[in-house]
Design an enzyme around this catalytic site. Structure first.
Site, PDB file in Angstrom:
ATOM      1  N   MET A  54       0.838  -1.201   0.000  1.00 25.79           N
ATOM      2  CA  MET A  54       0.000   0.000   0.000  1.00 25.79           C
ATOM      3  C   MET A  54       0.871   1.248   0.000  1.00 25.79           C
ATOM      4  O   MET A  54       1.941   1.271   0.575  1.00 25.79           O
ATOM      5  CB  MET A  54      -0.890   0.000   1.239  1.00 25.79           C
ATOM      6  CG  MET A  54      -2.109   0.874   1.101  1.00 25.79           C
ATOM      7  SD  MET A  54      -3.135   0.786   2.579  1.00 25.79           S
ATOM      8  CE  MET A  54      -2.106   1.591   3.770  1.00 25.79           C
ATOM      9  N   CYS A  55       0.381   2.250  -0.645  1.00 26.70           N
ATOM     10  CA  CYS A  55       1.110   3.512  -0.688  1.00 26.70           C
ATOM     11  C   CYS A  55       0.662   4.403   0.465  1.00 26.70           C
ATOM     12  O   CYS A  55      -0.342   4.159   1.113  1.00 26.70           O
ATOM     13  CB  CYS A  55       0.825   4.231  -2.004  1.00 26.70           C
ATOM     14  SG  CYS A  55       1.126   3.200  -3.444  1.00 26.70           S
ATOM     15  N   GLU A  56       1.446   5.427   0.694  1.00 27.99           N
ATOM     16  CA  GLU A  56       1.112   6.393   1.741  1.00 27.99           C
ATOM     17  C   GLU A  56       0.801   7.737   1.104  1.00 27.99           C
ATOM     18  O   GLU A  56       1.567   8.231   0.270  1.00 27.99           O
ATOM     19  CB  GLU A  56       2.308   6.563   2.693  1.00 27.99           C
ATOM     20  CG  GLU A  56       2.691   5.314   3.437  1.00 27.99           C
ATOM     21  CD  GLU A  56       1.842   5.078   4.695  1.00 27.99           C
ATOM     22  OE1 GLU A  56       1.146   6.007   5.148  1.00 27.99           O
ATOM     23  OE2 GLU A  56       1.873   3.939   5.209  1.00 27.99           O
TER      24      GLU A  56
ATOM     25  N   ILE B  85       4.042   8.316  -1.211  1.00 30.29           N
ATOM     26  CA  ILE B  85       5.140   7.344  -1.265  1.00 30.29           C
ATOM     27  C   ILE B  85       4.581   6.083  -1.878  1.00 30.29           C
ATOM     28  O   ILE B  85       3.500   5.612  -1.496  1.00 30.29           O
ATOM     29  CB  ILE B  85       5.711   7.066   0.130  1.00 30.29           C
ATOM     30  CG1 ILE B  85       6.416   8.329   0.622  1.00 30.29           C
ATOM     31  CG2 ILE B  85       6.710   5.918   0.092  1.00 30.29           C
ATOM     32  CD1 ILE B  85       7.082   8.163   1.958  1.00 30.29           C
TER      33      ILE B  85
ATOM     34  N   ASN C 114      -3.953   6.068  -3.670  1.00 33.78           N
ATOM     35  CA  ASN C 114      -3.509   4.894  -2.927  1.00 33.78           C
ATOM     36  C   ASN C 114      -4.558   3.824  -3.149  1.00 33.78           C
ATOM     37  O   ASN C 114      -5.751   4.062  -2.929  1.00 33.78           O
ATOM     38  CB  ASN C 114      -3.367   5.314  -1.447  1.00 33.78           C
ATOM     39  CG  ASN C 114      -3.504   4.194  -0.451  1.00 33.78           C
ATOM     40  OD1 ASN C 114      -4.100   3.150  -0.715  1.00 33.78           O
ATOM     41  ND2 ASN C 114      -2.974   4.412   0.732  1.00 33.78           N
TER      42      ASN C 114
END
Lengths: 259, 259
Positions: free
Chosen positions: B1-3, B78, B108
C-alpha cells in the site's frame, strides 16, 4: 532578455557545467534576476526545478549545481520579466501533455498584440505571460493538426516551425521545445549551439572562472549538444543561428534543420 | 500500500515535520520503497519533487527535509508499486491543467478491469499506472461536464466525488485532488485527518523519534489540516474516515463533506 539553455545527449549526461555558467547570468554577470527553471527528462518522465528568486541566490539552484542529475534531454531558462509579474506560475519551462508525452518549452523574447490571436480552448495558460500563451497555442495547433502522435514525428516538428514563424511575426520568439526525446530550437535573433564528441577537449566558461576537461568526464562514444542564447564558452566554435533558422536534435545529433 | 499525505493551511506552512514521518515509511518503518513525490503550491504555480528511489535514500527527499518550503497546499505520496513499473513517469503526484489551474492528484489503492472503462481522448496518461489513468479520466469527466470553471466550485468537487464513487467500484481508491486552493480527499479504506489550531500543543511522530512543539512554530491564527493514510502522530485525535467518505478543505478549514 532571458537566457535559454538546452542539452541533447546520447547517454545520460550532467549539465552542471553549462548550468553553472547560466546561473551566473541570473544576477551576477547578467541582469536575469526574475526566476529560473530547469526540466530534466528521465525516460518518459520529467522533473522540473523552478524558483521565482534570482538563480544566483536560489537554494534550489545550488542543489542543481551540486547534485549532478544525469539526463539525455534538458531545457532551462533564466527569466528577466517583461510580460507577466514575477511569480512561480510565470517561470519557464512550461510543461503540458500532448500525445501521452510531457512537452516542455521555454521562450526568450517578447510578443505584442498576441492576446486576440493566441486564444485556446483546451490548452489553457495558468500564468499571464506571452510565453505560456504562445506555448498553449502551439500545443493546441499541434493537437488539432495531429489528434494522435504522427508516425513521422519530423513532420510534427516542421508543423511546429510553421507555427513558430507566425509567432515570430508578433515579436521576438526564440524557443526550445521538447518531448523528452527530440528538441526543437527556433531562432528569432539569439541562439547558438555546439555538438561535442570525441576527441573531447577542455572548455572555459565565459561567465565564471571554471574549466572542464570533457575528456575526463566522457566516454569516446558520447555525443552531447548544448544550445544556448549566447555561447557559454570562449574557446570553442559555436554555431550562431540566424533569424528564422531552426534545428531538431535527438540523442545529441542534429537530425533536421531549416529556415 | 502507498502512503498519502496532504496539507491545507491558511498561512504558508512548512510540512517538514509530517514529511519526515512519511519518508520513514519509504523503506525504514514501512515497505513503500518504489519512489515518492511531493507537490507544493505557491500561488497558482506549483513545484513537484519526485524520485523513483526509496524516499529514505533519496537526496531530493533529504533536501525537502532540510529546506522548509512553505506552502498553503501540499500533496505527497510514497509509492509501493503494484500496477506499472518503477520509474519517474509512474510516481505521484500527477499534475494536469484544467480551467487554467494546475490540478495535482495522488492515489492509494489498486484498480481492476479499468482499462476499457477509463479511456480518454484529451487527458492522456504518460506512464502506465491505474492511478494516472484514473486521474486523466477524472480530469476529462470534469472538463466535459464543466468546459469552464464553474462559479460554484463546490459543485465541481461534488461531481468529482461521484466519479470517485465509480472508481471505487473498480477497486481501492483513496485519493487526494487539489487545484492549489482546495483539497478534496476521498476515502476508500484508509484516510485520516486532523486540524490543528490554537492552542497548539506538542506532537510526537509515530515513525521516528521526533517531537514538534507547534506552539513554537505557529501564530495563534494559524489553521493547519493534515490528511494522511494513517495517523502520523500518536498523541493527538485524528478523524479516521470511513469508506466512501470525503472532505473538501480550503485554507485549513473543512468546507464540505459527505459520504
Amino acid at each position: 532578455m532571458c537566457e535559454l539553455l538546452a542539452m541533447s545527449a546520447n547517454v545520460p549526461t550532467d549539465i552542471v557545467f553549462s548550468f553553472t555558467g547560466l546561473v551566473e547570468r541570473g544576477g551576477v554577470t547578467g541582469p536575469h534576476v526574475d526566476g529560473w527553471g530547469i526540466t530534466f527528462y528521465e525516460g518518459k518522465g520529467c522533473r522540473t526545478f523552478k524558483d521565482a528568486k534570482p538563480s544566483c541566490e536560489s537554494e534550489v539552484a545550488s542543489l542543481i549545481k551540486s547534485y549532478p542529475i544525469k539526463s539525455c534531454t534538458v531545457i532551462s531558462h533564466i527569466r528577466q520579466a517583461n510580460r507577466g509579474r514575477v511569480c512561480l506560475e510565470n517561470t519557464h519551462p512550461f510543461t503540458r501533455v500532448l500525445w501521452g508525452r510531457y512537452w516542455s518549452y521555454a521562450h526568450n523574447g517578447q510578443l505584442s498584440g498576441y492576446k486576440p490571436k493566441l486564444k485556446t480552448d483546451i490548452y489553457l495558460p495558468v500564468g499571464n505571460t506571452d510565453s505560456e500563451m504562445a506555448f498553449c497555442w502551439l500545443m493546441e495547433r499541434l493537437q488539432q493538426k495531429y489528434p494522435k502522435r504522427p508516425s513521422n514525428i519530423k513532420s510534427a516538428f516542421r508543423y511546429a516551425v510553421k507555427q513558430a514563424d507566425q509567432l515570430r511575426e508578433l515579436g521576438v520568439f526564440n524557443m526550445m521545445l521538447s518531448d523528452g526525446d527530440y528538441i526543437l530550437v527556433y531562432c528569432s535573433n539569439n541562439l547558438s549551439w555546439i555538438t561535442r564528441r570525441a576527441p573531447f577537449g577542455k572548455a572555459q566558461l565565459i561567465d565564471t572562472d571554471m574549466v572542464v576537461d570533457f575528456h575526463q568526464e566522457t566516454t569516446p562514444n558520447d555525443v552531447v549538444t548544448v544550445i544556448a542564447t549566447r555561447p557559454l564558452t570562449d574557446n570553442e566554435d559555436w554555431h550562431v543561428m540566424k533569424p528564422g533558422q531552426w534545428c531538431v536534435f535527438r540523442h545529441g545529433e542534429l537530425i533536421d534543420q531549416g529556415g
